[in-house]
Write a protein that holds these residues in place. Structure first.
Motif, mmCIF file in Angstrom:
data_model
loop_
_atom_site.group_PDB
_atom_site.id
_atom_site.type_symbol
_atom_site.label_atom_id
_atom_site.label_comp_id
_atom_site.label_asym_id
_atom_site.label_seq_id
_atom_site.Cartn_x
_atom_site.Cartn_y
_atom_site.Cartn_z
ATOM 1 N N PHE A 393 -26.089 6.058 36.549
ATOM 2 C CA PHE A 393 -26.454 6.753 37.791
ATOM 3 C C PHE A 393 -27.402 7.929 37.556
ATOM 4 O O PHE A 393 -27.882 8.535 38.503
ATOM 5 C CB PHE A 393 -25.200 7.183 38.563
ATOM 6 C CG PHE A 393 -24.556 6.036 39.293
ATOM 7 C CD1 PHE A 393 -25.258 5.336 40.267
ATOM 8 C CD2 PHE A 393 -23.268 5.633 38.976
ATOM 9 C CE1 PHE A 393 -24.690 4.269 40.924
ATOM 10 C CE2 PHE A 393 -22.681 4.567 39.634
ATOM 11 C CZ PHE A 393 -23.394 3.876 40.608
ATOM 12 N N LYS A 394 -27.671 8.249 36.296
ATOM 13 C CA LYS A 394 -28.724 9.241 36.039
ATOM 14 C C LYS A 394 -30.083 8.608 36.323
ATOM 15 O O LYS A 394 -31.044 9.285 36.668
ATOM 16 C CB LYS A 394 -28.655 9.707 34.581
ATOM 17 C CG LYS A 394 -27.579 10.751 34.358
ATOM 18 C CD LYS A 394 -27.585 11.248 32.934
ATOM 19 C CE LYS A 394 -26.365 12.122 32.672
ATOM 20 N NZ LYS A 394 -26.075 12.202 31.219
ATOM 21 N N LYS A 395 -30.159 7.284 36.122
ATOM 22 C CA LYS A 395 -31.443 6.586 36.304
ATOM 23 C C LYS A 395 -31.534 5.824 37.617
ATOM 24 O O LYS A 395 -32.629 5.583 38.106
ATOM 25 C CB LYS A 395 -31.624 5.585 35.149
ATOM 26 C CG LYS A 395 -32.116 6.201 33.856
ATOM 27 C CD LYS A 395 -32.671 5.112 32.938
ATOM 28 C CE LYS A 395 -32.148 5.305 31.528
ATOM 29 N NZ LYS A 395 -31.973 4.082 30.790
ATOM 30 N N TYR A 396 -30.400 5.387 38.131
ATOM 31 C CA TYR A 396 -30.429 4.515 39.311
ATOM 32 C C TYR A 396 -29.622 5.118 40.459
ATOM 33 O O TYR A 396 -28.680 5.862 40.238
ATOM 34 C CB TYR A 396 -29.873 3.126 38.953
ATOM 35 C CG TYR A 396 -30.650 2.465 37.849
ATOM 36 C CD1 TYR A 396 -31.833 1.764 38.123
ATOM 37 C CD2 TYR A 396 -30.233 2.568 36.516
ATOM 38 C CE1 TYR A 396 -32.564 1.173 37.116
ATOM 39 C CE2 TYR A 396 -30.959 1.994 35.503
ATOM 40 C CZ TYR A 396 -32.134 1.299 35.791
ATOM 41 O OH TYR A 396 -32.855 0.727 34.784
ATOM 42 N N ASP A 397 -30.018 4.740 41.691
ATOM 43 C CA ASP A 397 -29.309 5.242 42.867
ATOM 44 C C ASP A 397 -28.107 4.372 43.211
ATOM 45 O O ASP A 397 -27.062 4.879 43.614
ATOM 46 C CB ASP A 397 -30.257 5.273 44.074
ATOM 47 C CG ASP A 397 -31.462 6.164 43.829
ATOM 48 O OD1 ASP A 397 -31.237 7.329 43.438
ATOM 49 O OD2 ASP A 397 -32.604 5.699 43.999
ATOM 50 N N ILE A 398 -28.287 3.053 43.106
ATOM 51 C CA ILE A 398 -27.178 2.149 43.443
ATOM 52 C C ILE A 398 -27.104 0.988 42.440
ATOM 53 O O ILE A 398 -28.072 0.697 41.741
ATOM 54 C CB ILE A 398 -27.318 1.553 44.880
ATOM 55 C CG1 ILE A 398 -28.652 0.818 45.050
ATOM 56 C CG2 ILE A 398 -27.167 2.637 45.929
ATOM 57 C CD1 ILE A 398 -28.750 -0.012 46.329
ATOM 58 N N ASP A 458 -23.182 6.724 43.071
ATOM 59 C CA ASP A 458 -22.642 7.808 42.240
ATOM 60 C C ASP A 458 -21.576 8.592 43.012
ATOM 61 O O ASP A 458 -21.485 8.518 44.231
ATOM 62 C CB ASP A 458 -23.789 8.733 41.826
ATOM 63 C CG ASP A 458 -23.423 9.567 40.611
ATOM 64 O OD1 ASP A 458 -22.314 9.385 40.066
ATOM 65 O OD2 ASP A 458 -24.257 10.392 40.200
ATOM 66 N N ARG A 459 -20.784 9.359 42.258
ATOM 67 C CA ARG A 459 -19.727 10.172 42.838
ATOM 68 C C ARG A 459 -20.264 11.087 43.948
ATOM 69 O O ARG A 459 -21.233 11.826 43.722
ATOM 70 C CB ARG A 459 -19.108 11.011 41.713
ATOM 71 C CG ARG A 459 -17.604 11.093 41.749
ATOM 72 C CD ARG A 459 -17.051 11.573 40.407
ATOM 73 N NE ARG A 459 -17.025 10.506 39.428
ATOM 74 C CZ ARG A 459 -17.719 10.484 38.313
ATOM 75 N NH1 ARG A 459 -18.511 11.487 38.003
ATOM 76 N NH2 ARG A 459 -17.634 9.464 37.484
ATOM 77 N N TYR A 460 -19.674 11.009 45.115
ATOM 78 C CA TYR A 460 -20.039 11.803 46.289
ATOM 79 C C TYR A 460 -21.439 11.497 46.854
ATOM 80 O O TYR A 460 -21.953 12.248 47.673
ATOM 81 C CB TYR A 460 -19.902 13.316 46.007
ATOM 82 C CG TYR A 460 -18.553 13.666 45.451
ATOM 83 C CD1 TYR A 460 -17.397 13.353 46.154
ATOM 84 C CD2 TYR A 460 -18.433 14.269 44.202
ATOM 85 C CE1 TYR A 460 -16.146 13.643 45.629
ATOM 86 C CE2 TYR A 460 -17.181 14.553 43.670
ATOM 87 C CZ TYR A 460 -16.050 14.244 44.387
ATOM 88 O OH TYR A 460 -14.826 14.526 43.870
#
Lengths: 483, 94
Positions: A393-398, A458-460
């Motif tokens: 999730f550092k690189k991707y949104d979903i 990602d979280r939240y």
């Protein structure tokens, strides 16, 4: 037009515009419940009297020109493991067959304050242990799309009630996929929020470090409306977090051009129905057409998700279920000669087979010399799985995947094969292990049976998965497609 | 290997009763867990911290002040048996 077939948003609007009264809306849904329940058994308890009382209160508010809440007049179903003050909360078990809670769950309180109307308590696998609603003490719920098939589970009643227009919205709970998998099987939208976003106060615990209350609706906007109402920090749940409130409905419309989308290659190496695979691959193409940047990634630790989840969740279950002792509340055996027998007989008579199985497995994993080898090892592997997803999730949104590797199966087909039943949770458990958010949205039909696409975020970052789901919905038939 | 005696011991810890046939079933069930654990053994977890909870935020503390809780009547309302305002249990001492 049959009002029960509309969206929750439309119902609210028509109430505010005085086109229909809350009482009329509740009446239409109660009629629908009467018509459908004999076929699908989605409810354990229908709260007719309370619902009409609440409707009259809302109608009085409208008459007096008072402000209305976000859920004004919308008919809602609540999974029967969420505590409702003064209304039986059975958890689908003989153990709590006569349990009338003396307090209210925070989410129920929030729904009431926003003028939502609760029509009843929905059926579920006993204590949420199951993936088909077949382990309920109150009989199996049937899939409204095919009455010979299961609606999924454990929140099967909540999904079936929404699909069959008995209610417009519902609450479920998701420990390993119990909102998303039934949403997939019944062709509705189901959201599991990030761990801590929604208060668990009043949710009867299954596995505390995984449990999260989730929402279901017939389209993305409806589900987002419900989520908006129930989020927020609660002093009564020490694991709920203090987050800045985001208005999901306002930001839903943003386009998803350049959204970074990952598809883990390991997910498509798993044994699954080929028709499900093809359908999900088609759905992924839609995201590319919408301007999303889709890339294949590798999540090598994801294959350890199942054993890790199995060990940790049963360990937490065995600890949680010890509260049912036949003394303070719940079932007490008629015959016993000692305190020990009171415990043993009460628990053995009132718990079903799957509940006993998981208590036993969890106790085994925690007993004697096993704690270090089994439980602690699984906790460490959980860290690796979580870190791997955090990195992604550092690189991707979903992240996209199927929700379930299979289509809804026939009633009775799998109930005696728990291993295969557990294995079908392979895509959904990762979100619970890592505490991230995920939803399921219908992405196609095979011989009349729905396929669910899972979107993890990602979280939240609920807004990311909601935006993606909404864009997908608009691109594939519109917001009324799944009604 | 898991013996039937092991299963009986676990059932006792759980305060659950089973038939002989059911005890046999659990022997197989527990063997499968060992299989699962074997799968996890191949993962190198040297120096990895355990994750008990996934919440990244520090849990906010509230002021320690006394607030009303449920009344005795409400607490006892679901008790299978009660007497003199208490939960009633069988005698545990002779």
């Amino acid at each position: 037009m049959d009002i029960t077939k509309g969206t929750a948003m439309e119902m609210r609007e028509r109430i505010i515009n005085k086109e229909i009264s809350a009482r009329e809306l509740v009446k239409a849904h109660m009629d629908r419940i009467e018509e459908m329940e004999g076929k699908i058994n989605a409810f354990i308890t229908v709260t007719k009297e309370e619902a009409f009382k609440k409707a009259d209160l809302i109608d009085a508010k409208i008459k007096n020109g008072e402000d209305l809440g976000a859920l004004a007049g919308i008919p809602i179903g609540i999974k029967d493991n969420i505590i409702t003050e003064g209304i039986r909360t059975s958890c689908g078990s003989k153990m709590l067959e006569n349990f009338i809670p003396p307090y209210e769950a925070t989410v129920v309180d929030k729904i009431n304050k926003e003028d939502g109307i609760i029509l009843g308590k929905t059926n579920m696998d006993e204590f949420a242990m199951g993936s088909s609603t077949e382990t309920s003490y109150f009989g199996t719920t049937k899939n409204p799309l095919d009455l010979e098939r299961v609606p999924g589970g454990s929140s099967g009643g909540s999904a079936a009630a929404v699909k069959s227009n008995e209610v417009a919205l519902s609450l479920g709970s998701d420990t390993g996929g119990s909102v998303r998998q039934p949403a997939s099987f019944c062709g509705v939208v189901g959201i599991k929020p990030s761990y801590g976003l929604v208060s668990r106060y009043g949710l009867v615990s299954l596995a505390n470090s995984f449990d999260q209350i989730g929402v279901m609706g017939r389209n993305v906007k409806d589900a987002a409306l419900m989520l908006q109402v129930i989020v927020g920090h609660d002093a009564k749940d020490s694991t709920s977090t203090d987050m800045e409130r985001i208005n999901y409905l306002d930001d839903l419309n943003e386009d998803i051009r350049d959204m970074k989308i990952a598809v883990p290659k390991e997910f498509f190496e798993i044994d699954m129905d080929n028709r499900v695979r093809e359908n999900v691959e088609k759905a992924i193409k839609v995201f590319e057409e919408l301007g999303g940047k889709v890339e294949e990634i590798s999540l090598p630790n994801s294959k350890y998700g199942l054993p890790t989840y199995y060990i940790l969740s049963t360990a937490e279950i065995s600890s949680n279920m010890s509260r049912f002792d036949g003394i303070r509340y719940g079932y007490r055996a008629k015959e016993y000669n000692s305190l020990d027998e009171l415990y043993m007989n009460s628990r053995s008579e009132a718990f079903g087979k799957e509940v006993k199985r998981r208590i036993m497995v969890g106790t085994y994993a925690l007993s004697r010399d096993h704690t270090e080898d089994y439980y602690k090892k699984a906790l460490k592997v959980r860290t690796l799985i979580k870190n791997e997803l955090d990195e992604a999730f550092k690189k991707y949104d979903i992240i996209l995947s199927p929700t379930s590797p299979h289509l809804p199966f026939k009633i009775g087909e799998r109930i005696n094969d728990p291993v295969n039943m557990y294995k079908a949770d392979c895509f959904t458990i990762l979100a619970n292990l890592a505490g991230i958010c995920a939803l399921s949205i219908p992405c196609g039909y095979i011989e009349g049976l729905p396929v669910g696409l899972q979107i993890m975020g990602d979280r939240y970052k609920e807004i990311d998965i909601l935006k993606a789901a909404y864009a997908f919905e608009l691109a594939t038939g519109g917001v009324n497609n799944a009604l | 290997m898991v013996s039937k005696e092991d299963v009986k011991y676990i059932a006792e810890l759980c305060k659950l009763k089973f038939s002989e046939e059911e005890l046999e079933e659990f022997t197989a069930e527990f063997c499968r867990i060992i299989g699962f654990v074997e799968l996890l053994k191949e993962v190198d977890t040297e120096g990895v911290e355990a994750t008990y909870h996934v919440s990244p935020k520090i849990q906010p503390l509230r002021e320690d002040k006394v607030e009303p809780s449920l009344s005795r009547e409400k607490v006892l309302q679901n008790a299978p048996e009660e007497q003199y305002g208490y939960f009633k249990l069988p005698r545990i001492m002779d």
